[in-house]
Design a protein around this motif. Sequence first.
Motif, PDB file in Angstrom:
ATOM      1  N   LYS A  89       5.241  -7.543  47.856  1.00  0.00           N
ATOM      2  CA  LYS A  89       6.273  -6.524  47.687  1.00  0.00           C
ATOM      3  C   LYS A  89       5.651  -5.144  47.440  1.00  0.00           C
ATOM      4  O   LYS A  89       6.156  -4.125  47.893  1.00  0.00           O
ATOM      5  CB  LYS A  89       7.180  -6.906  46.513  1.00  0.00           C
ATOM      6  CG  LYS A  89       8.449  -6.073  46.404  1.00  0.00           C
ATOM      7  CD  LYS A  89       9.233  -6.416  45.139  1.00  0.00           C
ATOM      8  CE  LYS A  89       9.635  -7.871  45.123  1.00  0.00           C
ATOM      9  NZ  LYS A  89      10.441  -8.203  43.902  1.00  0.00           N
ATOM     10  N   LYS A  90       4.543  -5.123  46.721  1.00  0.00           N
ATOM     11  CA  LYS A  90       3.878  -3.857  46.388  1.00  0.00           C
ATOM     12  C   LYS A  90       2.841  -3.444  47.438  1.00  0.00           C
ATOM     13  O   LYS A  90       2.118  -2.457  47.251  1.00  0.00           O
ATOM     14  CB  LYS A  90       3.203  -3.969  45.018  1.00  0.00           C
ATOM     15  CG  LYS A  90       4.189  -4.176  43.873  1.00  0.00           C
ATOM     16  CD  LYS A  90       3.461  -4.427  42.566  1.00  0.00           C
ATOM     17  CE  LYS A  90       4.441  -4.704  41.423  1.00  0.00           C
ATOM     18  NZ  LYS A  90       3.733  -5.039  40.157  1.00  0.00           N
ATOM     19  N   HIS A 111       4.491 -13.131  45.806  1.00  0.00           N
ATOM     20  CA  HIS A 111       5.628 -12.340  46.286  1.00  0.00           C
ATOM     21  C   HIS A 111       5.601 -10.924  45.709  1.00  0.00           C
ATOM     22  O   HIS A 111       5.958  -9.966  46.396  1.00  0.00           O
ATOM     23  CB  HIS A 111       6.941 -13.034  45.939  1.00  0.00           C
ATOM     24  CG  HIS A 111       7.115 -14.367  46.602  1.00  0.00           C
ATOM     25  ND1 HIS A 111       6.849 -14.572  47.940  1.00  0.00           N
ATOM     26  CD2 HIS A 111       7.517 -15.579  46.117  1.00  0.00           C
ATOM     27  CE1 HIS A 111       7.085 -15.837  48.257  1.00  0.00           C
ATOM     28  NE2 HIS A 111       7.492 -16.464  47.164  1.00  0.00           N
ATOM     29  N   GLU A 112       5.176 -10.800  44.457  1.00  0.00           N
ATOM     30  CA  GLU A 112       5.077  -9.474  43.844  1.00  0.00           C
ATOM     31  C   GLU A 112       3.959  -8.663  44.487  1.00  0.00           C
ATOM     32  O   GLU A 112       4.092  -7.448  44.690  1.00  0.00           O
ATOM     33  CB  GLU A 112       4.836  -9.611  42.331  1.00  0.00           C
ATOM     34  CG  GLU A 112       6.017 -10.156  41.555  1.00  0.00           C
ATOM     35  CD  GLU A 112       7.246  -9.256  41.675  1.00  0.00           C
ATOM     36  OE1 GLU A 112       7.088  -8.019  41.574  1.00  0.00           O
ATOM     37  OE2 GLU A 112       8.353  -9.780  41.876  1.00  0.00           O
ATOM     38  N   GLU A 116      -0.085 -19.139  35.439  1.00  0.00           N
ATOM     39  CA  GLU A 116      -0.226 -17.781  34.915  1.00  0.00           C
ATOM     40  C   GLU A 116      -1.200 -17.737  33.748  1.00  0.00           C
ATOM     41  O   GLU A 116      -1.980 -16.779  33.611  1.00  0.00           O
ATOM     42  CB  GLU A 116       1.140 -17.240  34.512  1.00  0.00           C
ATOM     43  CG  GLU A 116       2.033 -16.935  35.705  1.00  0.00           C
ATOM     44  CD  GLU A 116       3.379 -16.360  35.306  1.00  0.00           C
ATOM     45  OE1 GLU A 116       4.024 -15.726  36.160  1.00  0.00           O
ATOM     46  OE2 GLU A 116       3.794 -16.554  34.139  1.00  0.00           O
ATOM     47  N   GLN A 137      -1.472 -15.018  39.882  1.00  0.00           N
ATOM     48  CA  GLN A 137      -0.469 -13.978  40.019  1.00  0.00           C
ATOM     49  C   GLN A 137       0.563 -14.361  41.074  1.00  0.00           C
ATOM     50  O   GLN A 137       0.275 -15.147  41.982  1.00  0.00           O
ATOM     51  CB  GLN A 137      -1.129 -12.656  40.423  1.00  0.00           C
ATOM     52  CG  GLN A 137      -2.172 -12.138  39.439  1.00  0.00           C
ATOM     53  CD  GLN A 137      -2.782 -10.842  39.927  1.00  0.00           C
ATOM     54  OE1 GLN A 137      -2.119  -9.817  40.036  1.00  0.00           O
ATOM     55  NE2 GLN A 137      -4.064 -10.890  40.251  1.00  0.00           N
ATOM     56  N   ASP A 138       1.738 -13.771  40.953  1.00  0.00           N
ATOM     57  CA  ASP A 138       2.841 -14.055  41.877  1.00  0.00           C
ATOM     58  C   ASP A 138       2.570 -13.390  43.228  1.00  0.00           C
ATOM     59  O   ASP A 138       2.527 -12.163  43.329  1.00  0.00           O
ATOM     60  CB  ASP A 138       4.144 -13.542  41.275  1.00  0.00           C
ATOM     61  CG  ASP A 138       5.374 -13.967  42.063  1.00  0.00           C
ATOM     62  OD1 ASP A 138       5.226 -14.331  43.249  1.00  0.00           O
ATOM     63  OD2 ASP A 138       6.475 -13.931  41.500  1.00  0.00           O
TER      64      ASP A 138
END
Length: 463
Positions: free
Chosen positions: A59-60, A55-56, A47, A52-53
């Motif tokens: 998800k978005k 999974h996030e 990070e 960046q993640d």
Amino acid sequence: MEQENVWKSYTKKEIKELDKLSKNYREFLDGGKTERECTALAVKMAEKAGYQDLHEIVKKGGQLNPGDKVYAVNMKKAVALFQIGTEPMEQGMAILGAHIDSPRMDIKQNPLYEDTELAYLDTHYYGGIKKYQWVTMPLAIHGVIVKKNGEVIDICIGEDDKDPVFCVTDLLIHLAHERMEKKADKVIEGEALDILFGSIPLKGAEKDAVSQNVLSILKEKYDMEEEDFLSAELEVVPAGRSRESGIDASMIMGYGQDDRVCAYTSLLAMLEVEGTKHTTCCLLVDKEEIGSVGATGMQSAVFENTVAEVMNCLGQYSELSVRRCLANSKMLSSDVSAAFDPTYASAYEKKNAAYFGRGMVFNKFTGSRGKSGSNDANAEFMAQIRGILEDSKVAYQTAELGKVDIGGGGTIAYIMALYGMEVIDCGVAVLNMHAPWEVTSKADIYETKKGYVVFLKNIFKGA
């Protein structure tokens, strides 16, 4: 074809770089004694470098583009990092893959018992160990307790100077005549690797008073009931910090260098290299020491699933494209090798052994005896690697893991090779491998990190 000791050629600038790398590596070792801790450290470093993640993003409903950097954590025990290249992913990735689990002892689910007013915790050893090496030394407990309501309590006892430490007891030499006649693998039995946990009885308790006192301390300090052991992951590891070793401070002694020395150097290389045409990947996985099994091991489908997610975010997904991506990838299975130890020279074949101070080590194959369980890398791939390393003046050597009918070992290489990609084992030579305290050469760590950088930058050039 004997390789030169690289210490002879280093400039003052290189020595300074080497010492800085070694200092940072020791901090990583000390802060990452378990796979959970290593994963958390890797994410923090990633990070900071702009990752960046994934999974996030998924998800978005987000998208990825060339140059983007993402990571994906698997059950807090493994992590994959990707830096997206300008070429379509189906042309393949440059992959560095290491494992972050190490031999240790795990606390059982029903561990607490008392005998003659001494409280103990039952353990089950993890990975290949010489059990006698784990007695009498100071031990620490790392891990998590997860309560029924989902609350996670982090545990680390024995690393702070104010903390108590633990140990597995041993029989005094004056009474050990019969025990000393046993074979080494029987001197300490697995069920005898129980840690001494307490000795003060709880006032007023009539039965198992020491155990009752231990439980009262756990309740007070960690809000923990005895039943919470059922949903805990507690790992017993050597207590204490890694140290420089040798009067010349040329080596590092520390716990868990198999395989965190390759995990750290792979991660550093991944964070350093930018702007490649082909996507780069660093994979840090769990469970290698017990066969890469389970949902966090390399044999699971998690990596393949993650690659599919990345390609989907790029608008490049199809089942065929994922298969092509994996088949066209090129990988260094970043794992350690056995360093030649002149004290036990009869176990090695000297012409094909790894030596301290001669650079990163390539094992064309591992396995045992007739190469059983091995990924035997292609000569063409080894030739390509030779070319890029020599062009960049990276010191390297080749080795086997001991004599033919004596040695043996495995890595994640054969699993990744199942996809059809080119894979070879490559890493740092280690003395005392799988012992509580392992030893590595600073020079080899430095050369290995350089080699990983060169691999990520150049393995697809001219392809």
